[in-house]
Design an enzyme around this catalytic site. Structure first.
Site, mmCIF file in Angstrom:
data_model
loop_
_atom_site.group_PDB
_atom_site.id
_atom_site.type_symbol
_atom_site.label_atom_id
_atom_site.label_comp_id
_atom_site.label_asym_id
_atom_site.label_seq_id
_atom_site.Cartn_x
_atom_site.Cartn_y
_atom_site.Cartn_z
ATOM 1 N N GLU A 25 0.823 -1.056 -0.014
ATOM 2 C CA GLU A 25 -0.093 0.098 0.045
ATOM 3 C C GLU A 25 1.163 1.077 0.037
ATOM 4 O O GLU A 25 1.982 1.412 0.850
ATOM 5 C CB GLU A 25 -0.723 0.138 1.316
ATOM 6 C CG GLU A 25 -1.829 1.251 1.570
ATOM 7 C CD GLU A 25 -2.384 1.111 2.786
ATOM 8 O OE1 GLU A 25 -3.735 1.780 2.810
ATOM 9 O OE2 GLU A 25 -1.826 0.787 3.901
ATOM 10 N N HIS A 27 2.394 4.775 0.989
ATOM 11 C CA HIS A 27 2.755 5.411 1.875
ATOM 12 C C HIS A 27 3.337 6.837 1.806
ATOM 13 O O HIS A 27 3.965 7.168 2.554
ATOM 14 C CB HIS A 27 3.322 4.569 3.023
ATOM 15 C CG HIS A 27 2.752 3.671 3.947
ATOM 16 N ND1 HIS A 27 2.336 2.417 3.410
ATOM 17 C CD2 HIS A 27 2.262 3.543 5.119
ATOM 18 C CE1 HIS A 27 1.702 1.470 4.206
ATOM 19 N NE2 HIS A 27 1.635 2.356 5.339
ATOM 20 N N GLU A 31 4.347 5.784 11.841
ATOM 21 C CA GLU A 31 4.989 4.755 10.820
ATOM 22 C C GLU A 31 6.472 5.376 10.483
ATOM 23 O O GLU A 31 7.278 4.692 10.136
ATOM 24 C CB GLU A 31 4.230 4.653 9.446
ATOM 25 C CG GLU A 31 3.038 3.822 10.031
ATOM 26 C CD GLU A 31 2.010 3.890 8.748
ATOM 27 O OE1 GLU A 31 1.567 2.263 8.684
ATOM 28 O OE2 GLU A 31 1.605 4.646 8.036
ATOM 29 N N ASP A 41 3.920 -1.540 6.013
ATOM 30 C CA ASP A 41 2.997 -2.571 7.051
ATOM 31 C C ASP A 41 3.507 -3.840 7.396
ATOM 32 O O ASP A 41 3.488 -4.119 8.363
ATOM 33 C CB ASP A 41 1.458 -2.500 6.513
ATOM 34 C CG ASP A 41 0.605 -1.220 6.459
ATOM 35 O OD1 ASP A 41 1.192 -0.295 7.068
ATOM 36 O OD2 ASP A 41 -0.243 -0.977 5.651
ATOM 37 N N HIS A 71 -1.638 7.672 8.810
ATOM 38 C CA HIS A 71 -1.344 6.865 7.680
ATOM 39 C C HIS A 71 -0.025 7.697 6.988
ATOM 40 O O HIS A 71 -0.337 8.727 6.594
ATOM 41 C CB HIS A 71 -2.614 6.594 6.761
ATOM 42 C CG HIS A 71 -1.920 5.917 5.441
ATOM 43 N ND1 HIS A 71 -1.578 4.414 5.661
ATOM 44 C CD2 HIS A 71 -1.654 6.013 4.271
ATOM 45 C CE1 HIS A 71 -1.147 4.199 4.453
ATOM 46 N NE2 HIS A 71 -1.352 5.067 3.501
ATOM 47 N N GLU A 78 -7.068 -2.226 7.784
ATOM 48 C CA GLU A 78 -8.190 -2.712 7.108
ATOM 49 C C GLU A 78 -8.269 -4.246 7.002
ATOM 50 O O GLU A 78 -9.338 -4.603 6.622
ATOM 51 C CB GLU A 78 -8.283 -2.375 5.419
ATOM 52 C CG GLU A 78 -8.445 -0.868 5.421
ATOM 53 C CD GLU A 78 -7.241 0.062 5.381
ATOM 54 O OE1 GLU A 78 -7.373 1.286 4.980
ATOM 55 O OE2 GLU A 78 -6.067 -0.412 5.820
ATOM 56 N N HIS A 111 -2.046 -3.585 9.238
ATOM 57 C CA HIS A 111 -2.790 -2.861 8.029
ATOM 58 C C HIS A 111 -4.208 -2.787 8.801
ATOM 59 O O HIS A 111 -4.647 -3.747 8.747
ATOM 60 C CB HIS A 111 -2.397 -3.457 6.772
ATOM 61 C CG HIS A 111 -3.471 -2.909 5.822
ATOM 62 N ND1 HIS A 111 -3.265 -1.656 5.153
ATOM 63 C CD2 HIS A 111 -4.417 -3.634 5.032
ATOM 64 C CE1 HIS A 111 -4.148 -1.508 4.222
ATOM 65 N NE2 HIS A 111 -4.764 -2.552 4.020
#
Length: 268
Positions: free
Chosen positions: A35, A37, A183, A46, A178, A123, A121
């Protein structure tokens, strides 16, 4: 077994068989995604973070780390920028549920009694839950069976005290974290060569409605793909986050499974 490794992929099958017959520690399964970032972090963030945390926890619990899930469920606009952004390559719900179900059944059928999914992650969570639940049904495992599975997202272990130190001006909330400070700081601590702060974009946090609209309205996601800016990120904050999460998660696992303390230097 080589004392320094806790990675299942680095063991031969006979060593793993012997370990599973005598060990009380868990098999940890890191779960991530591919994904975007933003321009400053890698798309594999992630899985990188969940694998690093799982590895350090395994060293403290006498466990092993299975191969990570490096793809995850579709990125959502309000938590990951959205599945429409370039680079984000996702699984649908049925695939993630099926993958989780199959891996859980396979590990438990081999005699592993304790499995821990370490999610990185947002989701993924409910689909991991469903896959685990179906796997337990497949095997007829109910309440009171010593075989069990834990499911968690690593950020749920970030303490209030740690949040106060990482976000001295106030924590903006997990919904927009995010590509932001958490992160980025963790990656600066763990994989600094994969972070390019010169490309980080500073902008106001995303302001998104309380509903989901499908198809998404692309302009509602900041152009960077990040939902908050990484301003204030540094490796010291990453070290603080990592060490605190690992220690608290390892302590929970030892308590839940009745495990003794393990010297991290010895691994599994």
């Amino acid at each position: 077994m080589i004392d320094s490794t806790v990675q299942m992929s680095e063991l031969d099958a006979h060593t793993f068989r012997d370990w599973s017959a005598r060990a009380s520690g868990p098999v940890l399964v890191p779960v991530g995604a591919l994904e975007q970032h933003g321009p400053h972090l890698p798309m594999g963030t992630d899985a990188i973070l969940s694998t690093a945390i799982a590895t350090s926890v395994a060293q403290r619990t006498g466990g092993l780390v299975a191969q990570p899930f490096t793809y995850g469920y579709k990125s959502q606009q309000k938590s990951g920028g959205g599945n429409h952004l370039p680079g984000t390559t996702s699984l649908d719900a049925a695939t993630l549920i099926g993958l989780t179900r199959s891996v859980t059944v396979s590990l438990l059928r081999q005699g592993i009694r304790r499995v821990v999914f370490v999610n990185g992650h947002y989701e993924n969570y409910q689909f991991l839950y469903e896959g685990i639940d179906l796997a337990l049904d497949d095997l007829g495992i109910g309440s009171g069976d010593e075989r069990s599975v834990l499911l968690l997202s690593y950020w749920d272990y970030v303490s209030g005290d740690t949040l106060g130190l990482v976000y001295p001006d106030g924590f903006p909330g997990w919904a927009i974290e995010h590509g932001g400070v958490l992160e980025t700081s963790l990656m600066l601590h763990l994989k600094p060569s994969l972070v390019d702060l010169e490309r980080a974009v500073q902008h106001a946090a995303a302001s998104l409605p309380r509903f989901d609209r499908l198809p998404v309205v692309p302009d509602r996601t900041p152009a960077s793909g990040c939902l908050s800016a990484p301003a204030g990120s540094d490796p010291d904050k990453g070290r603080l986050l990592f060490d605190q999460v690992v220690e608290d998660l390892a302590a929970d696992i030892r308590s839940e499974f009745g495990l003794g303390a393990v010297n991290p230097a010895r691994g599994a």
